[in-house]
Write a protein that holds these residues in place. Sequence first.
Motif, short mmCIF file in Angstrom:
data_model
loop_
_atom_site.label_atom_id
_atom_site.label_comp_id
_atom_site.label_asym_id
_atom_site.label_seq_id
_atom_site.Cartn_x
_atom_site.Cartn_y
_atom_site.Cartn_z
N ASN A 1 49.55 18.64 -16.22
CA ASN A 1 50.62 17.77 -15.71
C ASN A 1 51.22 18.31 -14.43
OD1 ASN A 1 50.24 16.02 -17.86
ND2 ASN A 1 51.85 16.94 -19.10
N ASP A 2 51.38 19.64 -14.36
CA ASP A 2 51.93 20.26 -13.15
C ASP A 2 51.01 20.02 -11.96
OD1 ASP A 2 54.06 21.17 -14.57
OD2 ASP A 2 53.32 23.22 -14.78
N TYR A 3 49.71 20.12 -12.20
CA TYR A 3 48.75 19.89 -11.11
C TYR A 3 48.80 18.44 -10.64
CZ TYR A 3 44.31 19.17 -8.72
OH TYR A 3 43.36 18.82 -7.80
N ARG A 4 48.87 17.51 -11.59
CA ARG A 4 48.96 16.10 -11.21
C ARG A 4 50.25 15.83 -10.43
NH1 ARG A 4 47.81 12.12 -16.10
NH2 ARG A 4 48.12 10.67 -14.36
N ARG B 1 39.79 19.89 -26.10
CA ARG B 1 39.03 19.74 -24.87
C ARG B 1 39.96 20.06 -23.71
NH1 ARG B 1 34.16 17.23 -25.74
NH2 ARG B 1 33.98 16.21 -27.78
N PRO B 2 39.59 20.98 -22.83
CA PRO B 2 40.51 21.41 -21.76
C PRO B 2 40.91 20.25 -20.86
CG PRO B 2 38.27 22.16 -21.33
CD PRO B 2 38.28 21.62 -22.72
N GLN B 3 42.19 20.24 -20.50
CA GLN B 3 42.74 19.16 -19.69
C GLN B 3 42.93 19.56 -18.23
OE1 GLN B 3 43.45 16.04 -21.16
NE2 GLN B 3 42.33 17.01 -22.83
N SER B 4 43.30 20.80 -17.99
CA SER B 4 43.64 21.23 -16.64
C SER B 4 42.38 21.65 -15.89
CB SER B 4 44.64 22.39 -16.69
OG SER B 4 44.03 23.53 -17.26
N LEU B 5 42.58 22.23 -14.70
CA LEU B 5 41.44 22.69 -13.91
C LEU B 5 40.69 23.83 -14.59
CD1 LEU B 5 43.02 22.67 -10.33
CD2 LEU B 5 41.45 21.02 -11.32
#
Length: 383
Positions: A223-226, A177-181
């Motif tokens: 994680n980078d986005y967060r 299931r996709p995690q990022s945007l």
Amino acid sequence: MVPVRSPLGLRFFRHAPRAPRCSLSGGESIDHHLLKLELAHASRAVGYHAEYEVAAPDRSWRADVMATSPDGAQRMALEAQLSPITPEDIQQRTNRYEQDGVEVCWFGLKPRLWVGTVPSILLNSGHEGGGWSVSAGIARMTKLDQDSSFQQWVPVEGVSLTDSVAWILTGRMRPHRPQSLAKSVLEQVSRQWPSSWVGQNSHGWDVWWTTSSHIETDIQQHNDYREQVHLAILRAESPLKAFRVRAKIENISALEKLILKQFNNNAMRSLADFQIRLDSNYADGLAFYGYRWDGSGTMRDLKPFVVVCPDILDRGSQYWTHSVPVAFPVTYRDRLENIKNVWLFDLEKGAIWPIEPKKSVTDAALESWKSVKPTDSSSPDMT
């Protein structure tokens, strides 16, 4: 048979799941029968044992094809789901498999509402003579254009049913299931969901099959986005605290001493001749400014001679118009491939040195501040 009502209000009858003696429940379409044969053949091709119509001891589920690893440790149900079913029902059936330690993948021919709510693959039936192949359900991550720093999911095409089953059973692919945007699968040209993935009455998929490396990329991007959001909040509260978190440099005073020792060749120059500040003109890096004499003896300009940890790692080499050396901790070494005029430093060892040949860095520094003369000609061994 049991009466049911669909989420859209449609009334119909459905075979009871625990009615094995029903004379009508055993009927199969030719596509359903052929697909079961293909799933079993593909399982056996990779050394798995395949059985048809395997039921749970309590009759809570019955797999079209049960693929079992040679050592018996892994079981996966391969379900040919060609008839309509609600997303709620297929999720319940998936949950019953998982409760018994059985993995499952659902195979269909049309993009229906349930497709993508559970581990799914859509197929071309191969009636045209080309063999069974995957039309939707496998994706990978890539940049949609060369300058993008953000990776997007794109479809993987041209995979045979045999290969897809082999990849699933051997662990080469996993449901994700996709995690990022990036929560959709887009065609690289149209930038829209591929038509083979999403039908007219279907929503976007929530889960698809991909490799471990693409899962790691998606999680890292998330994680980078967060981290970026966290840094934006910190930057509003305290720019220096945000810099420490981003650059992972707690001892700012030790950094100041190291930088000034390296770049200050004038023993008479006092700390008053320097300014050190976070500068948005240099990507929120810690800019070290010093006075540069213009030769007249009366006028002097304050110019940056080095910027520590500017936020440019995901922006390529185009970060500002004029050349100012940048410095990063030695732990950043592998992330600086496309950045010019770079210095590395190690606060524990009290050392700083250029990645590039000494002359090129010195010349670049002299263009910015004429009095720069690096004093240490050796680069420490960091291995």
